[in-house]
Design a protein around this motif. Structure first.
Motif, mmCIF file in Angstrom:
data_model
loop_
_atom_site.group_PDB
_atom_site.id
_atom_site.type_symbol
_atom_site.label_atom_id
_atom_site.label_comp_id
_atom_site.label_asym_id
_atom_site.label_seq_id
_atom_site.Cartn_x
_atom_site.Cartn_y
_atom_site.Cartn_z
ATOM 1 N N VAL A 112 45.438 24.640 -17.153
ATOM 2 C CA VAL A 112 44.400 24.818 -16.341
ATOM 3 C C VAL A 112 42.865 24.244 -16.972
ATOM 4 O O VAL A 112 42.156 23.713 -16.149
ATOM 5 C CB VAL A 112 44.234 26.369 -16.118
ATOM 6 C CG1 VAL A 112 44.110 27.282 -17.300
ATOM 7 C CG2 VAL A 112 43.110 26.664 -14.838
ATOM 8 N N VAL A 113 42.490 24.571 -18.228
ATOM 9 C CA VAL A 113 41.091 24.405 -18.553
ATOM 10 C C VAL A 113 41.003 22.997 -18.713
ATOM 11 O O VAL A 113 39.918 22.676 -18.845
ATOM 12 C CB VAL A 113 40.675 25.173 -19.829
ATOM 13 C CG1 VAL A 113 40.832 26.771 -19.393
ATOM 14 C CG2 VAL A 113 41.549 24.987 -20.962
ATOM 15 N N TYR A 114 41.968 22.113 -18.849
ATOM 16 C CA TYR A 114 41.712 20.660 -19.145
ATOM 17 C C TYR A 114 41.492 19.768 -17.469
ATOM 18 O O TYR A 114 41.198 18.759 -17.782
ATOM 19 C CB TYR A 114 42.835 19.893 -19.703
ATOM 20 C CG TYR A 114 44.226 20.141 -19.175
ATOM 21 C CD1 TYR A 114 44.236 19.609 -17.792
ATOM 22 C CD2 TYR A 114 45.154 20.752 -19.696
ATOM 23 C CE1 TYR A 114 45.738 19.513 -17.181
ATOM 24 C CE2 TYR A 114 46.396 20.858 -18.969
ATOM 25 C CZ TYR A 114 46.702 20.538 -17.805
ATOM 26 O OH TYR A 114 47.991 20.502 -17.104
ATOM 27 N N HIS A 115 41.308 20.843 -16.593
ATOM 28 C CA HIS A 115 40.879 20.186 -15.315
ATOM 29 C C HIS A 115 39.290 20.337 -15.484
ATOM 30 O O HIS A 115 38.714 20.951 -14.777
ATOM 31 C CB HIS A 115 41.505 21.129 -14.083
ATOM 32 C CG HIS A 115 42.697 20.901 -14.033
ATOM 33 N ND1 HIS A 115 43.625 21.839 -14.285
ATOM 34 C CD2 HIS A 115 43.671 19.951 -13.650
ATOM 35 C CE1 HIS A 115 44.967 21.469 -14.065
ATOM 36 N NE2 HIS A 115 45.075 20.274 -13.741
ATOM 37 N N ASN A 116 38.687 19.659 -16.242
ATOM 38 C CA ASN A 116 37.375 19.783 -16.493
ATOM 39 C C ASN A 116 36.806 18.691 -17.384
ATOM 40 O O ASN A 116 37.416 17.561 -17.718
ATOM 41 C CB ASN A 116 37.111 21.023 -17.433
ATOM 42 C CG ASN A 116 36.363 21.841 -17.028
ATOM 43 O OD1 ASN A 116 35.064 21.561 -16.650
ATOM 44 N ND2 ASN A 116 36.668 23.063 -17.331
ATOM 45 N N ASP A 117 35.529 18.466 -17.798
ATOM 46 C CA ASP A 117 34.859 17.987 -18.579
ATOM 47 C C ASP A 117 34.283 18.890 -19.768
ATOM 48 O O ASP A 117 34.810 19.651 -19.970
ATOM 49 C CB ASP A 117 33.816 17.153 -18.043
ATOM 50 C CG ASP A 117 32.699 17.657 -17.674
ATOM 51 O OD1 ASP A 117 32.642 18.935 -18.018
ATOM 52 O OD2 ASP A 117 31.736 17.302 -16.765
ATOM 53 N N GLU A 118 34.085 18.012 -20.943
ATOM 54 C CA GLU A 118 33.734 18.563 -22.037
ATOM 55 C C GLU A 118 32.503 19.882 -21.792
ATOM 56 O O GLU A 118 32.644 20.939 -22.477
ATOM 57 C CB GLU A 118 33.024 17.823 -23.262
ATOM 58 C CG GLU A 118 34.362 17.056 -23.933
ATOM 59 C CD GLU A 118 33.896 16.344 -25.056
ATOM 60 O OE1 GLU A 118 32.636 16.316 -25.725
ATOM 61 O OE2 GLU A 118 34.623 15.270 -25.614
ATOM 62 N N THR A 160 37.618 12.026 -19.907
ATOM 63 C CA THR A 160 37.851 12.612 -18.754
ATOM 64 C C THR A 160 38.070 11.736 -17.790
ATOM 65 O O THR A 160 37.054 10.792 -17.484
ATOM 66 C CB THR A 160 36.781 13.624 -18.274
ATOM 67 O OG1 THR A 160 36.579 14.497 -19.515
ATOM 68 C CG2 THR A 160 37.171 14.298 -17.167
ATOM 69 N N PHE A 161 39.271 11.646 -16.926
ATOM 70 C CA PHE A 161 39.542 10.509 -15.944
ATOM 71 C C PHE A 161 39.781 11.184 -14.668
ATOM 72 O O PHE A 161 40.417 12.335 -14.556
ATOM 73 C CB PHE A 161 40.716 9.819 -16.547
ATOM 74 C CG PHE A 161 40.465 9.037 -17.613
ATOM 75 C CD1 PHE A 161 40.052 7.813 -17.963
ATOM 76 C CD2 PHE A 161 40.624 9.634 -18.987
ATOM 77 C CE1 PHE A 161 39.731 7.107 -18.903
ATOM 78 C CE2 PHE A 161 40.294 9.014 -20.257
ATOM 79 C CZ PHE A 161 39.842 7.869 -20.080
ATOM 80 N N HIS A 174 40.592 15.269 -15.205
ATOM 81 C CA HIS A 174 41.578 15.724 -16.268
ATOM 82 C C HIS A 174 41.163 15.214 -17.674
ATOM 83 O O HIS A 174 40.759 13.890 -17.932
ATOM 84 C CB HIS A 174 42.948 15.030 -16.244
ATOM 85 C CG HIS A 174 43.838 15.662 -14.996
ATOM 86 N ND1 HIS A 174 43.259 15.778 -13.675
ATOM 87 C CD2 HIS A 174 44.870 16.370 -15.234
ATOM 88 C CE1 HIS A 174 44.223 16.522 -13.046
ATOM 89 N NE2 HIS A 174 45.336 16.605 -13.974
ATOM 90 N N MET A 175 40.880 16.067 -18.630
ATOM 91 C CA MET A 175 40.336 15.934 -19.952
ATOM 92 C C MET A 175 41.766 15.647 -21.021
ATOM 93 O O MET A 175 42.396 16.390 -20.825
ATOM 94 C CB MET A 175 39.506 16.694 -20.068
ATOM 95 C CG MET A 175 38.858 16.597 -21.741
ATOM 96 S SD MET A 175 37.243 17.493 -22.188
ATOM 97 C CE MET A 175 38.045 19.125 -21.616
ATOM 98 N N TYR A 176 41.458 14.699 -21.906
ATOM 99 C CA TYR A 176 42.468 14.403 -22.652
ATOM 100 C C TYR A 176 41.982 14.631 -24.416
ATOM 101 O O TYR A 176 40.779 14.236 -24.344
ATOM 102 C CB TYR A 176 43.221 13.033 -22.640
ATOM 103 C CG TYR A 176 43.735 12.955 -21.219
ATOM 104 C CD1 TYR A 176 45.220 13.085 -21.316
ATOM 105 C CD2 TYR A 176 43.029 12.536 -20.232
ATOM 106 C CE1 TYR A 176 45.848 12.810 -19.870
ATOM 107 C CE2 TYR A 176 43.524 12.469 -19.006
ATOM 108 C CZ TYR A 176 44.970 12.568 -18.753
ATOM 109 O OH TYR A 176 45.358 12.489 -17.391
#
Length: 232
Positions: A112-118, A160-161, A174-176
């Protein structure tokens, strides 16, 4: 975070809910460890249709759950009534959680929380730290830079893409991250374990992470309340 707009539609269909009905084995194992060490109050952050919140409640834990999707919460409430378990479901923004400080021994954020930017992640994590008790555990997944989707689409923020025209939630950010990013982004947490695990789809690598927050015993010695592994 905008991915809930996609998932709100997914949760409206039986087919969309089917793949998200069983608790993940990693979540099951960590819950058993923490319960053996005395954990009682848990929050499923970004609960979807409530598979982990339902599991926690059925194990005798005091289970709360929140999601930004009203449909997810509606489905979760219906299912908890069918199973005869009590779960406090809430529709809420993850940057403004509707709970007092120091409410939980465990906060889970699965996919869930990676649907984000920093910057957005930092706001969510500030809330996680606020609602965790001293020495509490934060268990989360983060997208790995080994994931096959890393680098695809438009880079809207560092690492984040978004993928315009994608048929799924990848139209949303989505953040990696790599291992160094995990430590850098989780200021105020202590990393207990991190495994770069492949999920069901080939190439779908996610970090499985367990953190804790600083705590104190009666003598004032700082430690994590649940850092010890069961049986050690």
């Amino acid at each position: 975070m905008t991915a809930h707009l996609y998932w709100d539609e997914v949760w409206r269909t039986d087919g969309g809910r089917a793949d998200w009905s069983r608790p993940h084995p990693w979540v099951v194992d960590e819950a058993a460890r923490l319960q053996a060490l005395g954990a009682k109050d848990v929050l499923d952050l970004g609960c979807g249709v409530g598979r982990h919140a339902l599991f926690y409640a059925e194990q005798g834990l005091v289970s709360s759950a929140t999601d930004r999707s009203p449909e997810a919460v509606r489905v979760g409430l219906d299912e908890s009534a069918k199973r005869g378990v009590n779960i406090a479901f809430e529709v809420a923004d993850f940057t403004e959680l509707p709970y007092p400080d120091a409410s939980f021994d465990l906060v889970l954020a699965f996919n869930v929380v990676y649907h984000n930017d920093e910057a957005g992640l930092a706001r969510v994590l500030a809330e996680v730290r606020r609602v965790l008790r001293p020495g509490g555990v934060y268990q989360s997944t983060m997208l790995s830079k080994r994931n096959g989707e890393y680098g695809r689409g438009d880079e809207v923020s560092p690492n984040t893409f978004c993928q315009p025209g994608a048929p799924d939630d990848k139209v949303h950010p989505h953040m990696y991250v790599d291992a160094a990013d995990l430590v850098r982004l989780h200021e105020g947490f202590r990393l207990l374990s991190a495994t770069d695990a492949e999920h069901e789809k080939p190439g779908s690598f996610h970090w499985h992470c367990v953190f804790d927050t600083p705590g104190q015993d009666v003598a004032g010695t700082r430690h994590g309340r649940f850092a010890q592994r069961a049986g050690e």
